[in-house]
Write an enzyme that holds these catalytic residues in place. Structure first.
Site, PDB file in Angstrom:
ATOM      1  N   GLY A   1      42.463 -91.068 -35.337  1.00  0.00           N
ATOM      2  CA  GLY A   1      41.567 -91.972 -34.630  1.00  0.00           C
ATOM      3  C   GLY A   1      40.165 -91.441 -34.412  1.00  0.00           C
ATOM      4  N   THR A   2      39.790 -90.342 -35.068  1.00  0.00           N
ATOM      5  CA  THR A   2      38.455 -89.797 -34.844  1.00  0.00           C
ATOM      6  C   THR A   2      37.358 -90.770 -35.295  1.00  0.00           C
ATOM      7  OG1 THR A   2      38.695 -88.593 -36.941  1.00  0.00           O
ATOM      8  CG2 THR A   2      39.093 -87.366 -34.912  1.00  0.00           C
ATOM      9  N   GLY A   3      37.602 -91.473 -36.405  1.00  0.00           N
ATOM     10  CA  GLY A   3      36.589 -92.412 -36.887  1.00  0.00           C
ATOM     11  C   GLY A   3      36.390 -93.583 -35.949  1.00  0.00           C
ATOM     12  N   CYS A   4      37.482 -94.159 -35.486  1.00  0.00           N
ATOM     13  CA  CYS A   4      37.401 -95.255 -34.518  1.00  0.00           C
ATOM     14  C   CYS A   4      36.702 -94.793 -33.245  1.00  0.00           C
ATOM     15  CB  CYS A   4      38.802 -95.751 -34.160  1.00  0.00           C
ATOM     16  SG  CYS A   4      39.817 -96.296 -35.540  1.00  0.00           S
TER      17      CYS A   4
ATOM     18  N   THR B   1      43.912 -85.189 -35.086  1.00  0.00           N
ATOM     19  CA  THR B   1      42.630 -85.849 -35.338  1.00  0.00           C
ATOM     20  C   THR B   1      42.788 -87.336 -35.618  1.00  0.00           C
ATOM     21  OG1 THR B   1      42.806 -85.239 -37.689  1.00  0.00           O
ATOM     22  CG2 THR B   1      41.576 -83.738 -36.252  1.00  0.00           C
TER      23      THR B   1
ATOM     24  N   LYS C   1      30.067 -89.214 -42.558  1.00  0.00           N
ATOM     25  CA  LYS C   1      30.865 -88.173 -41.916  1.00  0.00           C
ATOM     26  C   LYS C   1      31.472 -87.246 -42.969  1.00  0.00           C
ATOM     27  CE  LYS C   1      33.183 -91.523 -40.191  1.00  0.00           C
ATOM     28  NZ  LYS C   1      34.112 -92.426 -39.470  1.00  0.00           N
TER      29      LYS C   1
END
Length: 272
Positions: free
Chosen positions: A209-212, A207, A175
């Site tokens: 928690g975008t990865g989770c 933004t 990412k």
């Protein structure tokens, strides 16, 4: 509802990341979420203020009970904060969920800067978890730790994605949101090559928690029988929609609108 997803991750009391974001995401995409909580965190949109680890035997018990009774069509791992936790999780996955697609999000540092993975556990994660994974979803700081070199631009991203494939995982979604610029570029690397996903950056601080969210959205797609590339594409579209409609809560990095797919209006007139 289709597809069972077991999420093995930490809890976020602020609701924007971790288990809370995972459950919301899987549900919003029409799959069924189950959990094994690895740690409790006291956090808000400004950062992590406390961490209470869950003992590895209890993590194992959560996973074993869920897998033996309900089963799973996909597994997603998030915060696995130390070596004993990683070892316990990997032992259960190898024994109870062989062949089940695993999306491994190598959570290392929270959005506010707090470290969520012990430094001495990185090698354990590489040695034990990655060979079990179907997909690895690092951001650039995480990829730098795993690869051992800096990733300042798109060319370096391509090199890093290829290097991460040598760690035993068949696919990597690297990412690129940490790179500057008006375009966010992610790379999906497999043995067949690298596919580029690019989209305009959404100018917002909300933004958290975008990865989770992205990893859980991909796991939901895999649990529903989608091909990896299609699951990644749908997950990215969902995350972008959730960012664009973020509610604006909190004084720091605010949460997404995980319910962007939900239409409460469908329930009008159904009440008793």
């Amino acid at each position: 509802m289709k597809g069972r997803v077991l999420v093995v991750a930490g809890s976020d009391s602020g609701g924007g990341a971790g288990i809370q974001a995972d459950i919301k995401t899987v549900t919003a995409l029409g799959a069924f979420a189950m959990t094994a909580i690895t740690a409790l965190t006291a956090q808000d949109t400004r950062g992590v203020h406390g961490v209470l680890p869950v003992p590895p035997p209890f993590i194992r018990q959560q996973m074993e009970l869920v897998l033996d009774d309900l089963g799973a069509d996909a597994v997603k791992t998030g915060m696995l904060h130390d070596t004993p936790t990683i070892e316990a999780v990997c032992a259960v996955l190898a024994a109870r969920a062989p062949g089940v697609p695993l999306v491994a999000d190598p959570v290392m540092v929270a959005k506010g800067g707090s470290r969520l993975l012990d430094t001495d556990a990185v090698e354990t994660l590489k040695r034990r978890l990655l060979p079990l994974a179907t997909l690895l979803t690092p951001n650039l700081p995480e990829a730098e730790v795993l690869s051992g070199f800096a990733i300042p631009d798109l060319d370096a991203m391509r090199h890093a994605a290829g290097m991460l494939l040598t760690l035993g995982v068949p696919a990597v979604l690297l990412k690129g949101g940490h790179l500057p610029g008006d375009t966010v570029t992610d790379l999906l690397a497999t043995e067949d090559g690298i596919e580029v996903f690019a989209a305009p950056r959404i100018d917002t601080r909300h933004t958290h928690g975008t990865g989770c969210t992205l990893a859980s959205a991909i796991a939901a797609g895999l649990a529903q029988g989608m091909a990896l590339r299609d699951a990644v594409a749908r997950a990215r579209a969902y995350v972008r929609a959730a960012i664009a409609s973020a509610p604006g809560y909190g004084h720091g990095h605010g949460p997404l609108d995980h319910a962007v797919t939900v239409d409460p209006g469908r329930l009008e007139g159904l009440g008793g």
